[in-house]
Design a protein around this motif. Structure first.
Motif: not given
Length: 365
Positions: A336-365
Motif C-alpha cells: 500500500s505504501a507504493v500506491m500513488e493514490g495513498t496519502t502516505l505515498n504522496r508524502i514520501w514522493r513530496d519529501l524526496h522531491t523537496a529534500s533535493q532543493h539546493v539549500f537542503l543538499a548535504p554539500y555546501p552551497v
C-alpha cells in the motif's frame, strides 16, 4: 494555529490539488485571509511580520497538513524578505494588495543589458513555485556592463559578475508549464521565460545592498540561513505527517497481519517507534538551535561566520536525519505504501522531491 476544520478542508482537497497541479481556490482564499504569504511583509503594507522562529512554526504546521500547501506558504512568504530592498513606492504598490505574492528564482539564469532608464532583460528560470497565481515575479540576472547605442551595440560591453534581482509583472513573463516531478505536484513550480523585456530602474534591487526602508530585524538575518531554516521546517512537517500515516496504516493492518504474519505488527511498530524517537531528538535540537541563533542575532544584530556555518550544518543534518527516518520505515509498510493514490505515498514522493532543493543538499552551497 490551524483549526481542525481547516486541516480537514486542505487535506480533503489534496488529491485534487495533486491531480490538477495547483492549489484549490478555497485553499488560496484561506492563505489570503490569514496573510500567510505576508509573514515577512511589514504591517504598514498589510503584512504580519513574524520573527523567524514564529514563521518556522507556521511552515512546519502547514507542511504537516499538506506538503504542497506548506511548501507554497513557505516560498510565498519568503518573498517578503525582499521588501526593504525594493524602492518603497514600488513595494507599496506591489505588496499591499490582499493577494500579493512573489514567485521566482534566485539562480542567475538571465542576462540584463544596461540601457537608458533601466535594463533589457532576457532569460529562462526553472522551478518557480507558485507561478500560476503569482502577482509578481523576481528573477536574478548577470548584468552586462555598458549602455547600448542607437545600433543596439553595447558600449564598453565587457561582462561583469554583478548579479541583480528584477521585478517582473505577470504580463512580462511567459510560464512554461514543465513541472513534471514525481512529487510536490501541486506547487506549480514551472519555468518562466522573458524575452528582451525593458525593466525600469526602480524595478530592480539587490539584497546585497543596504535596505532602503523598513529597518526590521528579520531583514538583517543572513538570507541563506533564512532559506535553509524555512525549508528544513517544511521537511519536518512532512515527516511528522508521514509518521502519523505510518502509524494509522500499521494499526489498520494489525488484525490481518496477526492472522498471517504473527511477528509483523510488533516488528513494524517497533521500527516506527525507534525512528520516531531519533526524529524527536533531532527536531528538539533543531528548534533549540534556531532559538539560540535567533537570540544571539537579536542581541548582536549579526551572525558570525562560525555561527552561520553551524546554522547551515544544523539544517542540513536535520533534513538528512528526517529523510533517513522515513527511509528506515518505508520498506516495512507493504504494498500500500507504493500506491500513488495513498496519502502516505504522496508524502514520501513530496519529501524526496523537496529534500533535493539546493539549500537542503548535504554539500555546501
Amino acid at each position: 494555529m490551524f483549526s481542525d476544520q481547516i486541516v480537514a478542508m486542505i487535506r480533503a482537497a489534496s488529491p485534487d490539488m495533486e491531480r490538477e497541479g495547483r492549489l484549490k481556490q478555497e485553499v488560496l482564499d484561506f492563505i489570503y485571509e490569514q496573510q500567510l504569504f505576508k509573514l515577512f511583509v511589514p504591517e504598514e503594507l498589510g503584512g504580519r511580520l513574524c520573527t523567524l522562529p514564529e514563521a518556522l512554526q507556521i511552515f512546519e504546521q502547514a507542511a504537516w497538513i499538506d506538503s504542497s500547501f506548506g511548501w507554497l506558504v513557505t516560498v510565498g512568504a519568503g518573498g517578503g524578505f525582499f521588501t526593504p530592498f525594493m524602492e518603497p513606492a514600488v513595494s507599496q504598490v506591489l505588496l499591499t494588495p490582499r493577494d500579493a505574492v512573489i514567485a521566482g528564482s534566485g539562480f542567475p539564469a538571465g542576462i540584463a543589458q544596461r540601457v537608458e532608464g533601466g535594463y533589457i532583460v532576457q532569460g529562462r528560470w526553472k522551478y518557480c513555485s507558485g507561478s500560476t497565481y503569482a502577482t509578481l515575479f523576481t528573477a536574478n540576472c548577470y548584468v552586462k556592463a555598458g549602455l547600448q547605442d542607437d545600433t543596439g551595440q553595447g558600449k564598453n560591453t565587457e561582462n561583469t559578475h554583478a548579479i541583480r534581482s528584477f521585478i517582473l509583472k505577470p504580463s512580462q513573463v511567459k510560464i512554461i508549464q514543465d513541472w513534471d516531478a514525481y512529487g510536490m505536484k501541486a506547487t506549480g513550480s514551472h519555468s518562466i521565460e522573458v524575452e528582451a523585456c525593458l525593466i525600469h530602474e526602480d524595478h530592480t534591487f539587490s539584497i546585497m545592498e543596504e535596505p532602503l526602508a523598513y529597518p526590521h530585524l528579520i531583514y538583517q538575518f543572513p538570507f541563506l540561513q533564512f532559506s535553509e531554516a524555512s525549508f528544513t521546517a517544511v521537511v519536518i512537517g512532512m515527516v511528522r505527517h508521514f509518521f502519523d500515516e505510518a502509524r494509522d496504516l500499521t494499526e489498520a493492518g494489525r488484525e490481518g497481519w496477526s492472522q498471517s504474519q504473527l511477528e509483523r505488527y510488533p516488528a513494524v511498530w517497533k521500527q516506527i517507534k525507534n525512528e520516531e524517537k531519533k526524529l524527536k531528538k533531532v527536531i528538539i535540537a533543531f528548534s533549540a538551535g534556531i532559538d539560540e541563533a535567533w537570540t544571539s542575532f537579536t542581541k548582536q544584530k549579526v551572525l558570525s561566520n562560525e555561527e552561520q556555518l553551524h546554522f547551515s550544518h544544523l539544517c542540513k543534518a536535520t533534513t538528512r536525519t528526517a529523510v533517513q527516518a522515513v527511509e528506515a520505515v518505508f520498506p516495512y509498510l507493504g504494498m500500500s505504501a507504493v500506491m500513488e493514490g495513498t496519502t502516505l505515498n504522496r508524502i514520501w514522493r513530496d519529501l524526496h522531491t523537496a529534500s533535493q532543493h539546493v539549500f537542503l543538499a548535504p554539500y555546501p552551497v
